[in-house]
Motif scaffolding. Sequence first.
Motif, short mmCIF file in Angstrom:
data_model
loop_
_atom_site.label_atom_id
_atom_site.label_comp_id
_atom_site.label_asym_id
_atom_site.label_seq_id
_atom_site.Cartn_x
_atom_site.Cartn_y
_atom_site.Cartn_z
N THR A 73 0.83 -1.20 0.00
CA THR A 73 0.00 0.00 0.00
C THR A 73 0.87 1.25 0.00
OG1 THR A 73 -1.55 -1.27 1.28
CG2 THR A 73 -1.90 1.09 1.27
N CYS A 74 0.56 2.16 -0.86
CA CYS A 74 1.28 3.44 -0.92
C CYS A 74 1.01 4.22 0.37
CB CYS A 74 0.82 4.23 -2.15
SG CYS A 74 1.48 5.90 -2.22
N SER A 75 2.06 4.69 1.04
CA SER A 75 1.86 5.41 2.32
C SER A 75 1.26 6.79 2.11
CB SER A 75 3.15 5.54 3.14
OG SER A 75 4.26 5.09 2.48
N GLU A 76 1.27 7.27 0.89
CA GLU A 76 0.78 8.60 0.59
C GLU A 76 -0.70 8.59 0.19
OE1 GLU A 76 3.07 10.75 1.34
OE2 GLU A 76 2.19 12.60 0.56
N CYS A 77 -1.04 7.84 -0.82
CA CYS A 77 -2.41 7.87 -1.33
C CYS A 77 -3.21 6.61 -1.01
CB CYS A 77 -2.42 8.11 -2.84
SG CYS A 77 -1.80 6.70 -3.77
N GLY A 78 -2.55 5.60 -0.47
CA GLY A 78 -3.26 4.39 -0.08
C GLY A 78 -3.59 3.43 -1.20
N SER A 79 -3.10 3.70 -2.41
CA SER A 79 -3.40 2.77 -3.48
C SER A 79 -2.44 1.57 -3.41
CB SER A 79 -3.31 3.47 -4.84
OG SER A 79 -1.98 3.86 -5.08
N GLU A 80 -2.85 0.50 -4.04
CA GLU A 80 -2.04 -0.70 -4.04
C GLU A 80 -1.04 -0.62 -5.18
OE1 GLU A 80 -3.98 -4.49 -3.34
OE2 GLU A 80 -3.49 -3.61 -1.38
N TYR A 110 5.97 4.39 -1.78
CA TYR A 110 5.28 5.29 -2.69
C TYR A 110 4.95 4.60 -4.01
CZ TYR A 110 7.26 8.78 0.47
OH TYR A 110 7.61 9.51 1.58
N CYS A 111 3.76 4.91 -4.50
CA CYS A 111 3.42 4.46 -5.85
C CYS A 111 4.18 5.39 -6.81
CB CYS A 111 1.91 4.54 -6.06
SG CYS A 111 1.25 6.19 -6.06
N PRO A 112 4.29 5.05 -8.09
CA PRO A 112 5.09 5.89 -9.00
C PRO A 112 4.64 7.36 -9.01
CG PRO A 112 4.57 3.80 -10.04
CD PRO A 112 3.80 3.83 -8.75
N ASP A 113 3.33 7.63 -8.95
CA ASP A 113 2.84 9.01 -8.97
C ASP A 113 3.27 9.78 -7.73
OD1 ASP A 113 1.67 8.60 -11.35
OD2 ASP A 113 -0.41 8.48 -10.56
N CYS A 114 3.01 9.18 -6.57
CA CYS A 114 3.38 9.86 -5.33
C CYS A 114 4.89 10.03 -5.23
CB CYS A 114 2.85 9.11 -4.11
SG CYS A 114 1.06 9.12 -4.03
N TRP A 115 5.63 9.02 -5.70
CA TRP A 115 7.08 9.16 -5.62
C TRP A 115 7.57 10.33 -6.46
CZ3 TRP A 115 11.14 9.11 -2.98
CH2 TRP A 115 12.40 9.19 -3.57
#
Length: 153
Positions: free
Chosen positions: A116-123, A141-146
């Motif tokens: 789970t992305c710690s920023e947006c919660g997406s998998e 982080y998911c690629p977007d949040c990173w």
Amino acid sequence: MFGISEPNILEQGEAGDQFINEDQPQVRITRNQTDPNWIVDGVDSIEISYESNDRFRVEYWGYMTGRLWITHDGVNELKQTFLDDRDEIPGWTLSTELTELPDWFPVPDDIPSPVTCSECGSEVSVTEVTAPLSGGLQDRYCPDCWSSVRDGT
Ligand SMILES: [Zn+2]
């Protein structure tokens, strides 16, 4: 080397030209580098090819490159070293689709599940997550949040 015991290593060689006859299926294992600050100085990709029932060719590259020929037991040992990693974010992952695994390659015990992305919660898949270590904490982080975190936006 690679957790393969001595008797299962048949031959070692230098990296050279690509082999021409590549109609046999290959299995590829790659380093799952999730920490952007971590500098890798070893091997980051390994490819295993069938030559006969008890002779498999292993090619590896990265900072170090070379070849090995191993037995079928050696293939099992290599799989244990790289793919039976029980960390939530494994250090190595199989790049070959499970459905495309040749029957001489053992199916890994654990198939890593998304984190789970710690920023947006997406998998996010373990091969796409960015997980920089900072002060003992590891954010994911998911690629977007990173890209937002990295660019400070
Ligand atoms: Zn996210």
